[in-house]
Design a protein around this motif. Structure first.
Motif, short mmCIF file in Angstrom:
data_model
loop_
_atom_site.label_atom_id
_atom_site.label_comp_id
_atom_site.label_asym_id
_atom_site.label_seq_id
_atom_site.Cartn_x
_atom_site.Cartn_y
_atom_site.Cartn_z
N MET A 1 0.82 -1.20 0.00
CA MET A 1 0.00 0.00 0.00
C MET A 1 0.86 1.26 0.00
N ASP A 2 2.01 1.23 0.68
CA ASP A 2 2.88 2.40 0.72
C ASP A 2 3.41 2.76 -0.66
N ALA A 3 3.55 1.75 -1.54
CA ALA A 3 4.05 2.03 -2.88
C ALA A 3 3.01 2.77 -3.72
N ILE A 4 1.73 2.59 -3.42
CA ILE A 4 0.67 3.24 -4.18
C ILE A 4 0.44 4.67 -3.70
N PRO B 1 1.34 8.24 -2.09
CA PRO B 1 2.52 9.08 -1.91
C PRO B 1 2.73 9.37 -0.43
N SER B 2 3.96 9.46 -0.01
CA SER B 2 4.23 9.75 1.39
C SER B 2 4.03 11.24 1.64
N SER B 3 3.57 11.54 2.83
CA SER B 3 3.37 12.93 3.19
C SER B 3 3.73 13.13 4.65
N SER B 4 4.21 14.29 4.94
CA SER B 4 4.58 14.65 6.29
C SER B 4 3.35 15.20 7.01
N ALA B 5 3.06 14.67 8.18
CA ALA B 5 1.91 15.16 8.94
C ALA B 5 2.10 16.63 9.32
N ALA B 6 3.30 16.97 9.74
CA ALA B 6 3.58 18.36 10.13
C ALA B 6 3.44 19.29 8.92
#
Length: 141
Positions: free
Chosen positions: A1-4, A6-11
């Motif tokens: 799922m992480d590959a699908i 996009p990563s995002s910063s909560a801050a």
């Protein structure tokens, strides 16, 4: 799922949401303050006109496709103010206009409005009852 996803910063997301929501509110206050400088416009009327201006701006930005760009960057900051509600209604109206004026535009637009109005009425009534009970308990009423 992480590959699908996009990563995002909560801050980073919180800062962007705060900035977009804050800038929306600053724009509304600037409009209100500008209108209240006109002698024939009361402060109450200036606040109403500022809300109307924000709603109109949100609808125009939605129609031009700009609001989607703002929403992608601003997240919750773009849909919590009144402009988010205007965007939700106008985008639903635009998306389903091919199904006709009544069964497309109006029905889909009010699918968005209905739950908001019902929740507003229910929670306002609950707050009123709570205020009344607290007033009875504290002896204010």
């Amino acid at each position: 799922m992480d590959a699908i996803s996009p990563s995002s910063s909560a801050a980073g997301s919180l800062i962007k949401a705060f900035a977009v929501g804050g800038l929306t509110c600053v724009a509304g206050e600037a409009i209100r303050n500008g209108l209240s400088m006109i002698p024939s416009v009361s402060d109450e009327d200036a606040a109403v006109y500022a809300s109307i201006a924000l709603v109109v701006a949100a609808i125009l930005l939605t129609g031009l496709g700009v609001y989607d760009v703002i929403a992608r960057q601003g997240g919750a900051g773009s849909f919590l103010p009144i402009t988010g509600f205007a965007n939700a209604m106008s985008s639903a109206a635009m998306e389903f206009r091919s199904e006709g004026l009544i069964m497309g535009t109006a029905v889909k637009m009010f699918n968005v409005v209905g739950p908001v109005v019902v929740n507003g009425i229910v929670w306002s009534a609950a707050a009123g009852v709570l205020r009344y009970v607290v007033g009875l308990i504290s002896g204010v009423i």
